[in-house]
Write an enzyme that holds these catalytic residues in place. Structure first.
Site, PDB file in Angstrom:
ATOM      1  CG  ASN A 161     -21.832 -15.770 -22.312  1.00 52.97           C
ATOM      2  OD1 ASN A 161     -21.678 -16.877 -22.359  1.00 52.97           O
ATOM      3  ND2 ASN A 161     -21.078 -15.006 -21.490  1.00 52.97           N
ATOM      4  CB  ALA A 191     -23.242 -24.614 -19.228  1.00 55.19           C
ATOM      5  CG  HIS A 221     -17.375 -17.971 -23.675  1.00 50.76           C
ATOM      6  ND1 HIS A 221     -18.488 -18.525 -23.233  1.00 50.76           N
ATOM      7  CD2 HIS A 221     -16.835 -18.225 -24.855  1.00 50.76           C
ATOM      8  CE1 HIS A 221     -18.945 -19.371 -24.189  1.00 50.76           C
ATOM      9  NE2 HIS A 221     -17.912 -19.164 -25.200  1.00 50.76           N
ATOM     10  N   PRO A 274     -27.982 -19.584 -19.739  1.00 55.05           N
ATOM     11  CG  PRO A 274     -27.449 -21.729 -19.612  1.00 55.05           C
ATOM     12  CD  PRO A 274     -27.804 -20.625 -20.673  1.00 55.05           C
ATOM     13  CG  ASN A 275     -26.530 -20.579 -14.343  1.00 53.39           C
ATOM     14  OD1 ASN A 275     -27.332 -20.832 -13.361  1.00 53.39           O
ATOM     15  ND2 ASN A 275     -25.966 -21.817 -14.652  1.00 53.39           N
ATOM     16  CD  GLU A 288     -18.190 -19.750 -28.579  1.00 55.55           C
ATOM     17  OE1 GLU A 288     -18.204 -20.139 -29.579  1.00 55.55           O
ATOM     18  OE2 GLU A 288     -17.758 -20.232 -27.591  1.00 55.55           O
ATOM     19  NE  ARG A 300     -22.399 -18.529 -12.875  1.00 51.28           N
ATOM     20  CZ  ARG A 300     -22.152 -18.780 -14.359  1.00 51.28           C
ATOM     21  NH1 ARG A 300     -22.394 -17.891 -15.246  1.00 51.28           N
ATOM     22  NH2 ARG A 300     -21.655 -20.145 -14.703  1.00 51.28           N
ATOM     23  NE  ARG A 334     -13.773 -21.474 -15.714  1.00 57.12           N
ATOM     24  CZ  ARG A 334     -15.070 -20.965 -15.737  1.00 57.12           C
ATOM     25  NH1 ARG A 334     -15.823 -20.219 -16.387  1.00 57.12           N
ATOM     26  NH2 ARG A 334     -15.880 -21.492 -14.437  1.00 57.12           N
ATOM     27  CE1 TYR A 371     -18.208 -17.036 -15.996  1.00 54.22           C
ATOM     28  CE2 TYR A 371     -18.706 -18.001 -13.709  1.00 54.22           C
ATOM     29  CZ  TYR A 371     -18.317 -18.160 -14.995  1.00 54.22           C
ATOM     30  OH  TYR A 371     -18.460 -19.508 -15.731  1.00 54.22           O
TER      31      TYR A 371
HETATM   32  C1  DQA Z   1     -19.496 -18.845 -19.610  1.00 54.81           C
HETATM   33  C2  DQA Z   1     -18.431 -19.749 -19.724  1.00 54.81           C
HETATM   34  C3  DQA Z   1     -18.910 -21.206 -19.667  1.00 54.81           C
HETATM   35  O1  DQA Z   1     -18.089 -22.104 -19.749  1.00 54.81           O
HETATM   36  C4  DQA Z   1     -20.059 -21.195 -18.249  1.00 54.81           C
HETATM   37  O2  DQA Z   1     -20.763 -22.165 -18.415  1.00 54.81           O
HETATM   38  C5  DQA Z   1     -21.051 -19.956 -18.142  1.00 54.81           C
HETATM   39  C6  DQA Z   1     -20.341 -18.518 -18.749  1.00 54.81           C
HETATM   40  C7  DQA Z   1     -18.322 -17.219 -19.489  1.00 54.81           C
HETATM   41  O3  DQA Z   1     -19.028 -16.235 -19.931  1.00 54.81           O
HETATM   42  O4  DQA Z   1     -17.354 -17.139 -19.051  1.00 54.81           O
HETATM   43  O5  DQA Z   1     -21.825 -20.166 -17.806  1.00 54.81           O
HETATM   44  O6  DQA Z   1     -20.009 -18.614 -20.743  1.00 54.81           O
END
Ligand code: DQA
Length: 141
Positions: free
Chosen positions: A71, A74, A97, A9-10, A95, A17, A104, A22
């Site tokens: 990735n 959340a 990020h 997501p996102n 995994e 964003r 954070r 990011y």
């Molecule tokens: C993320 C870190 C997560 O905590 C966050 O919810 C994201 C992006 C990252 O790539 O840094 O959506 O996965």
């Protein structure tokens, strides 16, 4: 070699964003360039904002590819269902990020999926994806 890159997501909004976290480059643009750097790798790219769609994708590719770069956004922090999907398939998963989640908010320090993955690569900006791809390639050697 087949590598599947799955984004949650996102992550379709990376570049727009919270650019202070990011960055300004879109993920689609970054991944397009990444794919071109590895002509010997057969990449599969997927993004969804929906947990079930991510699970469907892990199940679809997870018995067939050599590795998954995930990735989960959340969902990382609370999806036992995604962790179970990773455990159910045979492909090793990394995994990933973009941000340094450990630096954070405390709720981002928790990962439900890390124990279902071979390692976690976080905090290198978009280069986290390239590092994960290299990790999978080196694992295969
Ligand atoms: C993320 C870190 C997560 O905590 C966050 O919810 C994201 C992006 C990252 O790539 O840094 O959506 O996965």
């Amino acid at each position: 070699m087949k590598i599947s890159i799955i984004n949650g997501p996102n992550l379709n909004l990376v570049g727009v964003r919270e650019p202070e976290i990011y960055g300004h480059q879109s993920l689609a643009q970054y991944l397009d360039a990444l794919v071109k750097k590895y002509p010997g790798v057969d990449f599969d790219l997927f993004q969804s904002n929906h947990e079930g769609a991510i699970i469907d994708e892990i199940q679809r590719v997870g018995f067939d590819c050599d590795g998954i770069v995930l990735n989960a956004g959340a969902y990382t922090h609370y999806s036992i269902a995604i962790a179970d999907a990773l455990r159910a398939v045979t492909a090793p998963a990394i995994e990933v990020h973009i941000s340094d989640v450990q630096a954070r908010e405390s709720y981002r320090h928790v990962s439900m999926i890390k124990d279902a993955c071979v390692t976690v690569i976080a905090g290198y900006g978009l280069d986290s994806y390239r590092r994960a791809v290299d990790y999978l390639i080196n694992m295969k050697r």
